[in-house]
Design an enzyme around this catalytic site. Structure first.
Site, PDB file in Angstrom:
ATOM      1  N   GLU A  18      -4.527  31.562 164.672  1.00 18.87           N
ATOM      2  CA  GLU A  18      -3.194  31.291 164.148  1.00 18.87           C
ATOM      3  C   GLU A  18      -2.474  32.595 163.817  1.00 18.87           C
ATOM      4  O   GLU A  18      -1.284  32.754 164.125  1.00 18.87           O
ATOM      5  CB  GLU A  18      -3.292  30.420 162.885  1.00 18.87           C
ATOM      6  CG  GLU A  18      -1.927  30.087 162.287  1.00 18.87           C
ATOM      7  CD  GLU A  18      -2.021  29.333 160.965  1.00 18.87           C
ATOM      8  OE1 GLU A  18      -0.990  28.799 160.537  1.00 18.87           O
ATOM      9  OE2 GLU A  18      -3.111  29.294 160.362  1.00 18.87           O
ATOM     10  N   GLN A  55      -1.861  20.153 160.604  1.00 18.43           N
ATOM     11  CA  GLN A  55      -2.906  20.927 159.934  1.00 18.43           C
ATOM     12  C   GLN A  55      -2.943  20.606 158.445  1.00 18.43           C
ATOM     13  O   GLN A  55      -1.950  20.829 157.739  1.00 18.43           O
ATOM     14  CB  GLN A  55      -2.630  22.425 160.130  1.00 18.43           C
ATOM     15  CG  GLN A  55      -3.621  23.349 159.458  1.00 18.43           C
ATOM     16  CD  GLN A  55      -3.230  24.808 159.634  1.00 18.43           C
ATOM     17  OE1 GLN A  55      -2.059  25.121 159.841  1.00 18.43           O
ATOM     18  NE2 GLN A  55      -4.190  25.707 159.561  1.00 18.43           N
ATOM     19  N   GLY A  56      -4.069  20.083 157.949  1.00 11.66           N
ATOM     20  CA  GLY A  56      -4.217  19.753 156.539  1.00 11.66           C
ATOM     21  C   GLY A  56      -5.070  20.785 155.821  1.00 11.66           C
ATOM     22  O   GLY A  56      -6.247  20.520 155.528  1.00 11.66           O
ATOM     23  N   SER A  80      -3.414  23.690 153.347  1.00 14.56           N
ATOM     24  CA  SER A  80      -2.836  24.079 152.055  1.00 14.56           C
ATOM     25  C   SER A  80      -2.702  22.899 151.105  1.00 14.56           C
ATOM     26  O   SER A  80      -2.443  21.763 151.522  1.00 14.56           O
ATOM     27  CB  SER A  80      -1.456  24.712 152.257  1.00 14.56           C
ATOM     28  OG  SER A  80      -1.541  25.925 152.962  1.00 14.56           O
ATOM     29  N   ASN A  93       1.036  37.741 153.421  1.00 16.68           N
ATOM     30  CA  ASN A  93       0.849  39.124 153.857  1.00 16.68           C
ATOM     31  C   ASN A  93       0.021  39.937 152.868  1.00 16.68           C
ATOM     32  O   ASN A  93      -0.664  40.888 153.262  1.00 16.68           O
ATOM     33  CB  ASN A  93       2.204  39.781 154.098  1.00 16.68           C
ATOM     34  CG  ASN A  93       2.811  39.369 155.429  1.00 16.68           C
ATOM     35  OD1 ASN A  93       2.212  38.603 156.180  1.00 16.68           O
ATOM     36  ND2 ASN A  93       3.997  39.866 155.737  1.00 16.68           N
ATOM     37  N   GLU A  94       0.084  39.586 151.593  1.00 14.49           N
ATOM     38  CA  GLU A  94      -0.759  40.288 150.619  1.00 14.49           C
ATOM     39  C   GLU A  94      -2.241  40.048 150.925  1.00 14.49           C
ATOM     40  O   GLU A  94      -3.072  40.966 150.784  1.00 14.49           O
ATOM     41  CB  GLU A  94      -0.426  39.804 149.200  1.00 14.49           C
ATOM     42  CG  GLU A  94       0.932  40.254 148.679  1.00 14.49           C
ATOM     43  CD  GLU A  94       2.090  39.461 149.273  1.00 14.49           C
ATOM     44  OE1 GLU A  94       3.252  39.874 149.088  1.00 14.49           O
ATOM     45  OE2 GLU A  94       1.844  38.422 149.928  1.00 14.49           O
TER      46      GLU A  94
END
Length: 388
Positions: free
Chosen positions: A244, A126-127, A129, A374-375
């Site tokens: 995901e 997966q590209g 980030s 999580n934020e």
């Protein structure tokens, strides 16, 4: 929730449990249980056994090798697979790219990529980030410029899991820098053997090579390897990320680790008894088990309700709580290991619970960050679920 315990689904659960514990090699499952890294061959062997028995992508449409399972059956499948310490079918292939191609890909792309993805003939990574685009993914800067031959891609991706094994990468790239940042992104499929791609390892704190940097230097990508419409990649990425986030919860894996903590604590001397007799430890274990049951009920409720499928922002609830419970289970295993867990820091890692507990603990710290920190999940829950 009561439907989860119907006679039909109980029999379904038992059938899966028997298959996983008898057909997937014990040497592979033992690695998962102990928190050891798997080799590429382990993933491939396990997934091909599953695929040969119709269990690699049961949630896909039947036309592409799936079984059209509803989300309740899929939940039971995933839980039992994880509780048996079986490697998940490669998530990049099966839960991320596959559903996106099935929903938005061309017929040619489906025929070309889906059967190979299900059988792990192609390993995808997966590209998404980038160094300056993690939680704020829409700020990505990897560029794809149109030329007569195709797109020319230049930029960098980071934290790319298993890129060292990958044959292909699905990538978000900026195809229009002059519009609102979410509106100028496209979704490309890129052959990792293309000239101009460099993969550099990132060694994580527990000493494993799981993630990487990936550099693109004027990489040519044919137009027929773009999924859907140009500049609509953000829509496809949101669809992918909800799948995901649901998968990150890994309730079955956390149940397996909680059960292991209970077994080990019952044989770990503490005072005049065992660690399991120690009230504060036992209370934390019970609280974890109760919270796991509550999360499971929440997940099944979301899966069962109308509109609770792909794209449901409530998946952020499952990701948020599931990641926290994984970390709590890893902390309990560290407490059971005690000072013996520090052997991992000296490189003296043996095939036992104490020396591998630290690796499990350290690796679990990432779960509250990847798939959307999580934020960010709290913001999604507040805005899109609670309407605040």
């Amino acid at each position: 929730m009561s439907a989860l315990y119907s006679a039909e689904l109980k029999a379904f659960r038992q059938e899966l449990r028997a298959f996983f514990t008898s057909q997937i090699p014990e040497r592979i499952r033992a690695k998962i249980s102990a928190g050891q890294p798997l080799a590429r061959a382990d993933f491939v062997e396990s997934q091909r056994i599953l695929n040969a028995n119709g269990l690699a992508v049961p949630h896909w449409p039947a036309a592409w090798g799936g079984r059209d399972w509803d989300r309740v059956r899929l939940h039971i499948f995933t839980e039992e697979l994880q509780r048996a310490a079986v490697p998940l079918p490669l998530q990049f292939n099966c839960n991320m790219l596959g559903p996106v191609l099935a929903a938005f890909g061309s017929e040619e792309q489906k025929q070309r990529f889906l059967p190979r993805a299900a059988n792990l003939d192609d390993w995808w990574c997966q590209g998404f980030s980038e160094p300056e685009a993690g939680s704020d993914l829409a700020s990505l800067q990897t560029r794809a410029v149109r030329t007569p031959q195709g797109y020319r891609v230049t930029g960098q991706k980071t934290w790319t899991t298993y890129a060292q094994y990958a044959d292909w990468i699905f990538c978000l790239v900026r195809t229009d820098p002059d519009v609102r940042k979410q509106a100028g992104i496209s979704f490309l499929l890129i052959d990792m053997r293309s000239p101009g791609i460099t993969v550099r390892p990132i060694i994580t704190v527990e000493g494993h090579h799981e993630v990487n940097e990936v550099f693109f230097d004027d990489v040519l990508v044919p137009f027929d390897q773009r999924v859907g419409e140009e500049n609509r990649g953000w829509d496809y990425a949101k669809y992918l990320l909800t799948n995901e986030r649901s998968g990150i919860a890994r309730i079955g894996l956390t149940k397996e680790r909680a059960a292991r903590a209970r077994r080990l604590a019952a044989t770990t001397p503490f005072g005049s008894g065992t660690l399991l007799d120690h009230a504060p430890f036992h209370q934390r274990l019970i609280e974890l088990e109760l919270d796991l049951k509550a999360l499971e009920i929440t997940l099944v409720r979301l899966a069962s309700r109308a509109g609770g499928g792909e794209g449901d922002p409530a998946a952020s609830i499952v990701k948020l709580k599931g990641s926290q419970l994984q970390q709590r289970a890893a902390e309990l295993l560290m407490d059971v290991a005690g000072p013996a867990g520090l052997r991992a820091m000296t490189g003296d890692i043996e095939d036992d619970a104490p020396s591998l507990a630290l690796a499990t603990y350290l690796n679990a710290r990432k779960v509250s960050i990847y798939g959307g920190a999580n934020e960010i999940q709290r913001n999604i829950i507040a805005k899109q679920v609670l309407g605040l």
